[in-house]
Structures are given as structure tokens and as C-alpha cells.
Design a protein around this motif. Structure first.
Motif: not given
Length: 342
Positions: A329-342
């Protein structure tokens, strides 16, 4: 007075045996009367002085207590000392002053792990999380077997999903991972929309799952699954949408951003969970498909992730571990965060 007093003398002519005691009594009577007056006055004065002195000590004691709070009362964490001081601070009346700033509490682990250096980097963003399947699907075979239009073909509304050999269902796994990721993303400021929350008797169908994300105008969407491949295969993979333009399906606008999301999710998931790329896909943990209704009908960037193979003993053991699911779940959230803030 400073004068002398004449000493008492016995009169030699006085032959009365009771005269001497009478004279002595007469001589002491004025002194006794004076003492009867003076002693009560002195006692009253002394009592009054004591009352004034005690009152003064009490006033001094209370004033000292107000002026010098103890270390334990004023500075112990959690006793309200800081809040009390803030209430009397000149800045507390100014909503833009230091008193209006958020407290410097220790960030949560999920917030501390958020890329971008802020604890709410996803404020104003909407994320769709799609936990695959439903534990009630097996009791509603007629409903889930109904065919729906996915643009380039028709497919079943939904399926039952797979399970480990020990009986741990894919639908329970996906909902647990999604709930864990939802908490992290919400802490980071995102609005999280779920296609189902374990409160439906069955479904939803694959076309409805896509429609929920479209209507929410999600900035990104991830469908969480677990595979049921042959037991000899292991590992995870990410599925991205192919270009499809047919009937209700048109993925032209989402192919490129979905590929970017898919690459981020692949790399972050591998680093965060230690799960290897799927050995039975042969594409370095990536796959592109045109036969999945949840992707074909999506109007927002979306990918699927098969978190592992539930039929493989090693993958099944990891996926049954709550701590591993938290890392997923942490990896999933981190990937989405990177995508949306990148």
C-alpha cells in the motif's frame, strides 16, 4: 511613669487579726482591676495581629504561585501549558500571526514518506482506487456473468477472482491493500474514491468501475488485483491500456499518461516490497492490454497492478502477511504521489 512606690508597712497600733489581710486585699484591688482591663485588650490586639500576618503570608504565597509556575506545570508535554500560553500571546488575536500556524507535531510515517517535502502534497487531487472483485460475487453468478460492452468486444460483468491454496481470497486482499493506501493518500491531502468498499453484495461490473472514475474526474486511477497464474510463476506486473477507439471506448488521451503512471508504479512497487517482476510475463513487469474493460472504458489515466501470483507458494505467503500488504500500500501511494506531483 518613673516614680517610686512606697512599700507597704504594718501599723503597730492595729491589733485586729483580720486587718492585715484586708489591707493587703485593698492594696491589690486596683492592680487586679487594671489587669482585667488590660489583658483582654492585649489578647484582642495579639489575635488581630496574627490574622493580619497570616493574610499577608497568604497573599504573598498566591502571588508567588502565579508569578513562578513550576517546570512540571508549565512545560510538561501534554499538560496544556503551551496552549495556555498561546491563549494570552499577543499573536493569538492575529489570524495571520505565528499563533495561527499549525503545531509542529511529529508527522505520521505515511506523511513523512511523501515525496515533495510536504505532508499534504496531494491537496486538491482526486484518486480512484479500484479493489478488484468482490467476495460476494460467487453467490451472484447470474449477475456477474452478464456481458457488458467494453468497446472492442463484450465481456463478463465481473469474475470471482482467485485465492491462495489456503483459501485467502483475492477480493479480501485487494480491499485490504486499498484501505491501507487510502489512509496514506488521504493523509497527504487527496480525495480518494473507491469503486466498492466491501458493502456491496456483488460487483460492481467492469464498465461501472470505469464510469465511477470518469464521473469523479480522477487525476489518476489504479485497479488492484492478484493473479491466479500457474504455481510455477511468481512476481508482480503492471498492466497499461492499449490504444483502443471503438464504441464507448477511446483510450487515445490516456495511453501516454497511463504509461508514465505504470512505469512509476512498477519501479516503486519493486523497491518498496522486494517482489520480483513476474516470471511468466517476460516484459520486465509491464504489460499492455486491449481486452480489459476497466482500462478500455476509462477516460482518466489508469493502470492495473497484479501484486503477485496467489497460486505460487512464496507469493501467497507474502501476500497473506499484513506487514507486506502495508508495504504494498505504501508503494502504491508513493507511486501515485510521485505521478501527481512530478
Amino acid at each position: 511613669m518613673t516614680g517610686r512606690t512606697t512599700p507597704y508597712r504594718v501599723d503597730p497600733d492595729d491589733q485586729d487579726p483580720y486587718a492585715e489581710p484586708a489591707r493587703r486585699a485593698a492594696a491589690w484591688r486596683p492592680a487586679v482591676k487594671a489587669a482585667a482591663v488590660v489583658l483582654p485588650v492585649c489578647l484582642i490586639g495579639w489575635l488581630g495581629w496574627q490574622a493580619v500576618a497570616n493574610s499577608a503570608r497568604d497573599v504573598s504565597s498566591h502571588a508567588s504561585a502565579r508569578q513562578a509556575p513550576s517546570y512540571a506545570e508549565g512545560d510538561r508535554v501534554g499538560d496544556g501549558g503551551d496552549d495556555a500560553r498561546a491563549a494570552t500571546s499577543p499573536d493569538s488575536a492575529d489570524p495571520t500571526g505565528p499563533a495561527a500556524a499549525p503545531s509542529a507535531a511529529a508527522p505520521s510515517p505515511s506523511a513523512a514518506a511523501a515525496p515533495g517535502g510536504t505532508d499534504r502534497p496531494l491537496a486538491g487531487r482526486t484518486v480512484l482506487l479500484d479493489p478488484g472483485h468482490n467476495t460476494g460475487n460467487a453467490k451472484h453468478t447470474a449477475e456477474i456473468n452478464r456481458k457488458v460492452d467494453i468497446g472492442n468486444s463484450h465481456k463478463e460483468c465481473d469474475t470471482t477472482g482467485t485465492s491462495t491454496d489456503a483459501g485467502y481470497p483475492e477480493a479480501e486482499f485487494t480491499l485490504d491493500v486499498v484501505h491501507r493506501a487510502e489512509r496514506i493518500l488521504t493523509d497527504r491531502g487527496a480525495t480518494v474514491v473507491l469503486t466498492q468498499n466491501g458493502d456491496r453484495a456483488w460487483g460492481p461490473c467492469i464498465d461501472e468501475r470505469a464510469r465511477i472514475g470518469n464521473e469523479a474526474k480522477a487525476d489518476a486511477a489504479v485497479s488492484v488485483h492478484a493473479d491466479g497464474a500457474p504455481a510455477s510463476g511468481s512476481g508482480f506486473h503492471v498492466i497499461m491500456p492499449a490504444r483502443v477507439a471503438a464504441g464507448p471506448a477511446d483510450t487515445s488521451a490516456i495511453v501516454e499518461p497511463s504509461q508514465r503512471l505504470g512505469l512509476l508504479l512498477r519501479d516503486t512497487f519493486k523497491a518498496g516490497t522486494g517482489e520480483p517482476f513476474a516470471s511468466y510475463i517476460g516484459r520486465q513487469g509491464l504489460d499492455t492490454r486491449s481486452d480489459l474493460g476497466g482500462l478500455n472504458l476509462s477516460k482518466v489515466p489508469k493502470v492495473f497492478i497484479e501484486c503477485g501470483n496467489m497460486r505460487n507458494a512464496g507469493d501467497a505467503q507474502r501476500m497473506s502477511d499484513p506487514q507486506w500488504r502495508q508495504r504494498a500500500a505504501q508503494a502504491l501511494a508513493d507511486a501515485l504521489t510521485s505521478y501527481l506531483t512530478g
